[in-house]
Motif scaffolding. Structure first.
Motif, mmCIF file in Angstrom:
data_model
loop_
_atom_site.group_PDB
_atom_site.id
_atom_site.type_symbol
_atom_site.label_atom_id
_atom_site.label_comp_id
_atom_site.label_asym_id
_atom_site.label_seq_id
_atom_site.Cartn_x
_atom_site.Cartn_y
_atom_site.Cartn_z
ATOM 1 N N VAL A 1 -105.344 -66.642 59.023
ATOM 2 C CA VAL A 1 -103.971 -67.064 59.348
ATOM 3 C C VAL A 1 -103.859 -67.349 60.784
ATOM 4 N N PRO A 2 -104.143 -66.133 61.547
ATOM 5 C CA PRO A 2 -103.876 -66.471 62.887
ATOM 6 C C PRO A 2 -104.795 -67.423 63.481
ATOM 7 N N ILE A 3 -105.984 -67.611 62.945
ATOM 8 C CA ILE A 3 -107.006 -68.365 63.677
ATOM 9 C C ILE A 3 -106.750 -69.647 63.115
ATOM 10 N N TYR A 4 -106.214 -70.053 61.895
ATOM 11 C CA TYR A 4 -105.854 -71.349 61.249
ATOM 12 C C TYR A 4 -104.483 -71.770 62.181
ATOM 13 N N LYS B 243 -104.407 -75.122 64.683
ATOM 14 C CA LYS B 243 -103.292 -76.276 64.360
ATOM 15 C C LYS B 243 -102.699 -76.532 65.453
ATOM 16 N N SER B 244 -102.244 -75.322 66.242
ATOM 17 C CA SER B 244 -101.491 -75.799 67.754
ATOM 18 C C SER B 244 -102.254 -76.552 68.524
ATOM 19 N N PHE B 245 -103.590 -76.274 68.620
ATOM 20 C CA PHE B 245 -104.332 -76.699 69.560
ATOM 21 C C PHE B 245 -105.362 -78.122 69.113
ATOM 22 N N ASP C 225 -110.613 -79.350 61.886
ATOM 23 C CA ASP C 225 -111.622 -80.466 61.495
ATOM 24 C C ASP C 225 -112.108 -81.086 62.638
ATOM 25 N N SER C 226 -112.754 -80.219 63.724
ATOM 26 C CA SER C 226 -113.424 -80.665 64.702
ATOM 27 C C SER C 226 -114.439 -79.874 64.996
ATOM 28 N N ARG C 227 -115.680 -80.651 65.395
ATOM 29 C CA ARG C 227 -116.796 -80.013 65.904
ATOM 30 C C ARG C 227 -116.777 -79.041 66.737
ATOM 31 N N ILE C 228 -115.875 -79.132 67.709
ATOM 32 C CA ILE C 228 -115.637 -78.105 68.889
ATOM 33 C C ILE C 228 -114.993 -76.894 68.449
#
Length: 276
Positions: free
Chosen positions: A125-128, A132-134, A138-141
């Motif tokens: 949850v915190p990682i998600y 989402k904030s940054f 759905d990004s390779r980076i």
């Protein structure tokens, strides 16, 4: 005193090794065979082993439904990028812990290892929310970053073990000749630890390639690797075993080929360490 090897003992050992090797490899073999069956034959009971109607329709359907090469390229970039970044961080970290230890070095190593004992779902949850904030969903980076952090403790521990086996006298001789820390790392330490570096790289690459939890939760389409590609064939309508087997075969094929050609280097690095 070493036990004398007899012909009978060698034959029995060889048969036993091939038997257990076949048991381990059998699920992969069955998956490959199922990928060449129709959906009805894949569900048939009793199952057919070799005598069935062979077809490549599943592979054509998989490629039409999902762009395999797009997912494969994502897997290569994500697994390769996370592995290279982890090595760039782990080599100087393991060097400092192996050759310039402090009284807290063992505590730091234990703490890093303890992070692998925590279930990933505990920080999902915190990682998600952070991703989402940054704008990293759905990004390779974003996937490269999370896989690098996830496997970094293992990489540091493995390199620390290899570096500890390198004699200090060699590094001291290099310092007496005027080598700086950077030159010592690049021209002295790294060449001597090539077996350990190679096995660490390969193991980390396999772990990143097979990672499913983070890739399924942090990617959808643009950065989706092959693990997401496989999961797309599990739907509420049911499991399409033949197509799922075809997708799984395509997903593991690159890493199987890599493991086959690098198995000697991997075994050598895992069993003998850096210097003997």
């Amino acid at each position: 005193m070493a036990r004398k090897s007899t012909t009978q003992r060698v034959v029995v050992s060889t048969i036993g090794a091939w038997f257990f090797g076949f048991l381990i490899f059998f699920p992969i073999l069955w998956m490959v065979l199922a990928s060449f069956k129709t959906e009805l034959e894949a569900f048939a009971i009793p199952p057919s082993f070799l005598f069935f109607h062979w077809t490549t329709e599943n592979y054509a359907t998989v490629q039409e439904r999902s762009d395999y090469f797009h997912h494969a390229m994502n897997s290569i970039i994500i697994a390769g990028g996370s592995t290279l970044i982890a090595l760039l961080i782990a080599i100087p970290a393991a060097w400092s812990m192996a050759f310039s230890p402090t009284r807290r070095t063992k505590d730091i190593l234990l703490w890093m290892l303890s992070t692998k004992m925590m279930p990933p779902v505990g920080v999902l949850v915190p990682i998600y929310l952070i991703y989402k904030s940054f704008g990293l969903l759905d990004s390779r980076i974003g996937l490269v970053f999370i896989l690098c952090l996830g496997n970094l403790p293992i990489v540091i521990w493995m390199l620390f073990t290899y570096f500890k086996e390198i004699p200090r006298d060699i590094l001291e001789a290099a310092r007496m000749d005027g080598a700086t820390i950077g030159r010592e790392l690049v021209y002295v330490l790294t060449p001597m630890a090539i077996p350990g570096l190679a096995s660490t790289l390969l193991l980390n690459l396999i772990l990143a390639w097979n990672e499913a939890f983070w890739t399924l939760n942090l990617s959808t389409s643009n950065a989706a690797p092959l693990t997401t590609f496989i999961a797309s064939y599990s739907s509420p309508e049911g499991l399409f075993w033949a197509k799922l087997s075809a997708a799984s075969t395509l997903a593991i094929a690159p890493i199987l080929v890599l493991g086959w050609f690098s198995q000697k280097q991997l075994v050598r690095g895992l069993t003998f360490g850096a210097v003997k």
